[in-house]
Design a protein around this motif. Structure first.
Motif, PDB file in Angstrom:
ATOM      1  N   ILE A  12       5.427   1.802  -3.650  1.00  0.00           N
ATOM      2  CA  ILE A  12       6.140   2.955  -2.276  1.00  0.00           C
ATOM      3  C   ILE A  12       6.041   3.952  -3.515  1.00  0.00           C
ATOM      4  O   ILE A  12       5.668   4.802  -2.691  1.00  0.00           O
ATOM      5  CB  ILE A  12       7.682   1.960  -3.105  1.00  0.00           C
ATOM      6  CG1 ILE A  12       8.261   2.051  -4.228  1.00  0.00           C
ATOM      7  CG2 ILE A  12       8.233   0.827  -1.742  1.00  0.00           C
ATOM      8  CD1 ILE A  12       9.689   2.130  -4.051  1.00  0.00           C
ATOM      9  N   ASP A  15       3.646   6.674  -2.307  1.00  0.00           N
ATOM     10  CA  ASP A  15       4.791   7.475  -1.233  1.00  0.00           C
ATOM     11  C   ASP A  15       5.894   8.274  -1.663  1.00  0.00           C
ATOM     12  O   ASP A  15       5.919  10.026  -1.009  1.00  0.00           O
ATOM     13  CB  ASP A  15       5.254   6.709   0.445  1.00  0.00           C
ATOM     14  CG  ASP A  15       4.142   5.855   0.205  1.00  0.00           C
ATOM     15  OD1 ASP A  15       3.606   6.636   1.090  1.00  0.00           O
ATOM     16  OD2 ASP A  15       4.655   4.604   1.186  1.00  0.00           O
ATOM     17  N   LEU A  18       3.883  11.764  -2.796  1.00  0.00           N
ATOM     18  CA  LEU A  18       3.309  12.781  -1.746  1.00  0.00           C
ATOM     19  C   LEU A  18       4.785  13.073  -1.290  1.00  0.00           C
ATOM     20  O   LEU A  18       4.452  14.169  -1.332  1.00  0.00           O
ATOM     21  CB  LEU A  18       2.992  11.792  -0.802  1.00  0.00           C
ATOM     22  CG  LEU A  18       2.194  12.624   0.438  1.00  0.00           C
ATOM     23  CD1 LEU A  18       1.079  12.921  -0.174  1.00  0.00           C
ATOM     24  CD2 LEU A  18       1.654  11.469   1.376  1.00  0.00           C
ATOM     25  N   ALA A 175      11.893  10.448   1.407  1.00  0.00           N
ATOM     26  CA  ALA A 175      11.274   9.013   1.530  1.00  0.00           C
ATOM     27  C   ALA A 175      11.688   7.733   0.544  1.00  0.00           C
ATOM     28  O   ALA A 175      11.527   6.646   1.856  1.00  0.00           O
ATOM     29  CB  ALA A 175      10.117   9.430   0.660  1.00  0.00           C
ATOM     30  N   ILE A 179      11.637   4.431   3.522  1.00  0.00           N
ATOM     31  CA  ILE A 179      11.518   3.684   2.357  1.00  0.00           C
ATOM     32  C   ILE A 179      12.730   2.085   2.829  1.00  0.00           C
ATOM     33  O   ILE A 179      12.148   1.400   2.801  1.00  0.00           O
ATOM     34  CB  ILE A 179      10.370   3.672   0.906  1.00  0.00           C
ATOM     35  CG1 ILE A 179       9.837   4.095   1.299  1.00  0.00           C
ATOM     36  CG2 ILE A 179      10.075   2.193   0.496  1.00  0.00           C
ATOM     37  CD1 ILE A 179       8.994   4.900  -0.054  1.00  0.00           C
TER      38      ILE A 179
END
Length: 218
Positions: A12, A15, A18, A175, A179
């Motif tokens: 993870i 992500d 980002l 995020a 997740i």
């Protein structure tokens, strides 16, 4: 099931990194708005233009006295009813920038007021234009004095970007939340998100403290 899964954490991480880029982008753009708008407000208030000064005072007090989250909601949900629709990213930059501009304006004012009166009198004696007085005499002395305080507000802004998850901005905390909601594992995403904030904010705070010590020593 182990409390911490390293394989999951590494899966993870891209992500979250980002999303961290989005967090940094909003912070940098919001800082530009806050620093420039704050300076404009401080200079205009220093001019003591009767009506404008009262309007700016009211604006600063209103923004500082209302929660940032309410301001974010207003820009995102209320403005469209008046035909003004902004993306969540733009709302985030504008809301953070304007909110912190009201604080940086007071910091700038303190730095400007700390300039000795003789500097203003010398500029007047030399018949310097008003713009030259500000750009060549006052601001070069005032801004270095307040850099540590401005830096602290930039760091505070960085840590308040997660408020934008309320309007759907995919910054690092949002995020992590998304997740976790998919995998039902929250320890790794939230821990990594917190560490990413720490890895950026702590060195920045150390830099600000160093600047402050250097200013005091000078």
């Amino acid at each position: 099931m182990p409390l911490w899964d390293w394989n999951y954490a590494f899966d993870i991480l891209p992500d979250l990194l980002l999303a961290l880029v989005t967090t940094i982008e909003i912070t940098l753009l919001g800082s530009v708005v806050a620093l420039l708008l704050g300076l404009v407000i401080a200079i205009l208030r220093r001019a003591h233009i009767p009506v404008l000064d009262q309007v700016l005072w009211g604006f600063v007090e209103f923004v500082r006295s209302t929660p940032l989250l309410v301001q974010i909601f207003f820009l995102f949900f209320v403005l469209p009813q008046f035909g003004i629709t902004l993306s969540a990213f733009v709302v985030g930059v504008f809301a953070l920038g304007v909110h912190y501009a009201t604080y940086t304006s007071e910091v700038y004012r303190a730095g400007i007021d700390a300039i000795p009166k003789g500097q203003w009198e010398a500029a007047t004696a030399l018949s310097l234009p008003r713009s030259r007085t500000w750009t060549g005499v006052i601001l070069p002395q005032a801004i270095p004095r307040v850099l540590p305080a401005l830096g602290n507000y930039v760091i505070s802004m960085f840590k308040e970007v997660p408020l934008l998850l309320a309007i759907g901005v995919i910054e690092v905390v949002n995020a992590a939340r998304e997740i976790g909601s998919v995998t039902f594992r929250y320890v790794e995403p939230y821990t990594i998100a917190g560490l990413l904030f720490l890895l950026l904010s702590y060195p920045a705070s150390m830099l600000v403290r160093r600047l402050e010590r250097r200013r005091v020593a000078a």
